[in-house]
Structures are given as C-alpha cells and as structure tokens.
Design an enzyme around this catalytic site. Sequence first.
Site, short mmCIF file in Angstrom:
data_model
loop_
_atom_site.label_atom_id
_atom_site.label_comp_id
_atom_site.label_asym_id
_atom_site.label_seq_id
_atom_site.Cartn_x
_atom_site.Cartn_y
_atom_site.Cartn_z
N GLU A 211 4.32 -5.05 7.43
CA GLU A 211 3.65 -4.06 8.04
C GLU A 211 3.97 -3.67 9.57
O GLU A 211 3.98 -2.39 9.79
CB GLU A 211 1.94 -4.50 7.98
CG GLU A 211 1.41 -4.44 6.88
CD GLU A 211 1.52 -5.69 5.90
OE1 GLU A 211 2.25 -6.47 6.25
OE2 GLU A 211 0.77 -5.71 5.01
N GLY B 140 0.78 -5.14 1.07
CA GLY B 140 -0.50 -5.08 0.17
C GLY B 140 -0.02 -5.92 -1.05
O GLY B 140 -0.96 -6.51 -1.78
N GLU C 170 -0.09 -9.30 -0.46
CA GLU C 170 -1.74 -9.88 -0.11
C GLU C 170 -2.55 -9.90 -1.30
O GLU C 170 -3.18 -10.81 -1.45
CB GLU C 170 -2.19 -8.70 0.91
CG GLU C 170 -1.85 -8.98 2.12
CD GLU C 170 -2.15 -7.64 3.16
OE1 GLU C 170 -1.86 -6.60 2.77
OE2 GLU C 170 -2.59 -8.00 4.24
N ALA D 259 1.01 -1.12 0.11
CA ALA D 259 0.03 -0.08 0.01
C ALA D 259 0.95 0.99 -0.04
O ALA D 259 2.11 1.11 0.48
CB ALA D 259 -0.73 0.02 1.14
N1 CAA Z 1 4.60 3.34 -0.57
C1 CAA Z 1 4.98 4.42 -1.19
N2 CAA Z 1 6.16 4.51 -1.83
C2 CAA Z 1 6.96 3.32 -1.97
C3 CAA Z 1 6.64 2.28 -1.45
C4 CAA Z 1 5.12 2.21 -0.74
N3 CAA Z 1 4.90 0.90 -0.29
N4 CAA Z 1 7.67 1.35 -1.67
C5 CAA Z 1 8.30 2.01 -2.33
N5 CAA Z 1 8.18 3.26 -2.66
C6 CAA Z 1 8.81 4.33 -3.18
C7 CAA Z 1 9.95 4.92 -2.25
O1 CAA Z 1 9.45 5.69 -1.66
C8 CAA Z 1 11.02 5.47 -3.52
O2 CAA Z 1 10.43 6.67 -3.90
P1 CAA Z 1 11.32 7.95 -4.38
O3 CAA Z 1 11.92 7.40 -5.45
O4 CAA Z 1 10.34 8.96 -4.67
O5 CAA Z 1 12.09 8.01 -2.99
C9 CAA Z 1 10.60 4.55 -4.52
O6 CAA Z 1 9.51 3.64 -4.41
C10 CAA Z 1 11.57 3.41 -4.80
O7 CAA Z 1 11.67 2.90 -3.49
P2 CAA Z 1 13.22 2.85 -2.83
O8 CAA Z 1 14.20 4.09 -3.05
O9 CAA Z 1 12.79 2.67 -1.17
O10 CAA Z 1 13.97 1.41 -3.13
P3 CAA Z 1 15.05 0.35 -2.46
O11 CAA Z 1 15.52 -0.45 -3.45
O12 CAA Z 1 15.73 1.01 -1.71
O13 CAA Z 1 13.97 -0.34 -1.51
C11 CAA Z 1 11.87 -1.48 -0.96
C12 CAA Z 1 12.92 -1.30 -2.09
C13 CAA Z 1 12.80 -2.62 -0.14
C14 CAA Z 1 10.64 -2.32 -1.57
C15 CAA Z 1 11.47 -0.31 -0.25
O14 CAA Z 1 10.99 0.50 -1.07
C16 CAA Z 1 10.42 -0.73 0.81
O15 CAA Z 1 10.58 -1.42 1.90
N6 CAA Z 1 9.46 -0.38 0.57
C17 CAA Z 1 7.98 -0.37 1.22
C18 CAA Z 1 7.58 -1.74 1.58
C19 CAA Z 1 6.37 -1.88 2.55
O16 CAA Z 1 6.74 -1.69 3.66
N7 CAA Z 1 5.22 -2.38 2.09
C20 CAA Z 1 4.24 -2.59 3.27
C21 CAA Z 1 3.50 -1.17 2.93
S1 CAA Z 1 2.07 -1.08 4.25
C22 CAA Z 1 0.90 -2.05 3.61
O17 CAA Z 1 1.02 -2.45 2.40
C23 CAA Z 1 -0.35 -1.96 4.53
C24 CAA Z 1 -1.33 -3.41 3.96
O18 CAA Z 1 -1.10 -4.51 4.60
C25 CAA Z 1 -2.16 -3.17 2.91
#
Ligand code: CAA
Length: 257
Positions: free
Chosen positions: A131, A108, A111, A63
């Site tokens: 999460e 998500g 999921e 998400a």
């Molecule tokens: N939401 C919003 N933006 C996201 C995102 C997310 N879930 N995941 C990645 N991005 C964005 C980053 O902010 C970044 O944007 P900018 O270039 O503008 O800074 C871009 O995507 C590239 O990401 P990274 O620079 O972080 O890339 P990385 O290679 O260093 O890392 C990653 C990759 C490990 C996937 C890391 O991006 C990450 O940990 N992302 C979040 C993953 C996460 O926690 N997901 C769960 C969300 S909560 C949820 O989903 C709740 C639910 O149950 C419904």
Amino acid sequence: MPIDVALDGHVATITLNRPDVLNAFNTEHLETLHNAIMTLAEEPEVRAVILTGAGERAFAAGADIAEMRDKRPSQALEFARLGQSVCLAIEAAPQPYIAAVNGYALGGGCEVSLACDIRIASENAALGQPEVTLGIPPGWGGTQRLTRLVGPGIARELIYTGRRVKADEALRFGLVNAVYPLSDLMDKARELANSIAANAPLAVRASKDAIARALDVELDTGLSYEAGVFALSFDTADQKEGMSAFLERRKADFTGS
Ligand code: CAA
C-alpha cells in the site's frame, strides 16, 4: 459472477473470480463475497471453507486500484469498512477458513488471507502489503492482523517497505503454514479441509471462538472462556459420540448436534 461457490460434501470452496485483474476486489466483488460468507455461515452442513483465486497467477492482487483512485476520504472510509467487514465475517464464521494462496496475495488480498484461519500457498505465491507504494497505508486490517501473526518486527518491515515475500520466506515468517507445487495446492487444501470436517463441528467452532480470544483478552479471561465452551460441549451429542467411539474403538460419526 465475481466469485464462485462450490460444495463438495462438508467442504465449500469460494473462488475469487476476476482473473483479468488478478482477482482485485472492487465494491461488487466485496459485497458478493460478504454475502457468500454470510450464507455459508447459516449452512450447518458446511464444516470448512476454502478460499482461493481463479487462474494460476493470483489469490487476489488487492483492492481495485482503478476504483480507488478517485475516491474522497469519506468514500475511502466506506471502502475500508466494507473490506474490513469481509475479514470480520470470515473470523466470525462458524467454519474454519483455509486460504489456498495460489499466486499473488497483495494488499487487500493478503489482508483477506490473514483473516482466514489457515493459509497454505503454492510455490509461485507472493504475499505482501504494498500500500505505501501507492500512497496509502493498509486499510483492511493489515496493520493489525499481520502484526499479530508474524510479530511487529517483520510486520513493520513488510508494511514500511511494501516488498513482496515469496512462498518460502512467507513459510519462514509463519505467514503461511505450508507450501506446495501449484498443481497440488487445491488437493492439499481439500485434504486439510476434510480432516477438519471429519471432526465435531461444534467443538471446532468452539475452538475457533476461543482461539480468537487468545490475542484480544488477558489470559485469565481467555481461560474462563475456554472452560465455559469446554463445559458446554458436554451438552452435545457429539461429545458422547466422540468419547464412546474412542472407548468402543470405532470411528466417530459426528452430526454437529
Ligand atoms: N487493482 C486493479 N487492477 C489490478 C490490480 C489491482 N490491485 N492488480 C492488477 N491489476 C490489473 C492490471 O492493471 C492489469 O490489467 P490490464 O491487463 O487491464 O492492464 C492486470 O491486472 C494484470 O496485471 P499486470 O499487468 O500488472 O501484471 P504483472 O504480472 O505485470 O504484475 C502484479 C502483477 C505485481 C500483481 C501487479 O499487477 C501489481 O503490482 N498489482 C497491484 C498490487 C497492489 O498494489 N495491491 C494493493 C492494492 S491497495 C489495497 O489493497 C489497499 C488495501 O489495503 C485494502
């Protein structure tokens, strides 16, 4: 558009298309995806659907955290319901869904893949429910579907630690069915989808419906349902065609009727 839909014969491919944020789902993205799933559900010519992510890094990184951060509980509830409705729409769709996990499938993203009938992954894939590292539990079915798929022991470990599982470990857990080099993933997904699409669509749909009940109802009830859909299939042209083709030693030509 946050998603693309392409049709090739009897197979549709939905591509999650927000690569700048690793295909993270915001509200618009979820609503568009939900609409696409509902539209394809009305298309009898579509017999299998592949769901994948744009780019070479992610299926979907979850998400959209930027959208979620300032939500109040009532808005978070609405967002959870929206994500859950996408997953439920995939499960309710008449066609089998194949998740081609081409990189990160987190939160998500994982999921949504769990709601698909079959998951295959590229070697660079990483799946998980991170999460709790963000201060929230999973909200789009992770606690329920991951537990049903891999069992409570593995699901608890993955959800409580939030750790990411690489493709080979996901394969061991049964979280994905197969792992391929990234360059082969979509060909393999299409091969799988075409092998499903070659079969009798109503029989595949009945099988999907019956399998869905296996985890939700007692065995007796599930068996009654199965016997019912089995019997009903004898009212289809495809049942006559499939059995006649076998006996006449030719390939069946199914019409979905
Ligand atoms: N939401 C919003 N933006 C996201 C995102 C997310 N879930 N995941 C990645 N991005 C964005 C980053 O902010 C970044 O944007 P900018 O270039 O503008 O800074 C871009 O995507 C590239 O990401 P990274 O620079 O972080 O890339 P990385 O290679 O260093 O890392 C990653 C990759 C490990 C996937 C890391 O991006 C990450 O940990 N992302 C979040 C993953 C996460 O926690 N997901 C769960 C969300 S909560 C949820 O989903 C709740 C639910 O149950 C419904």
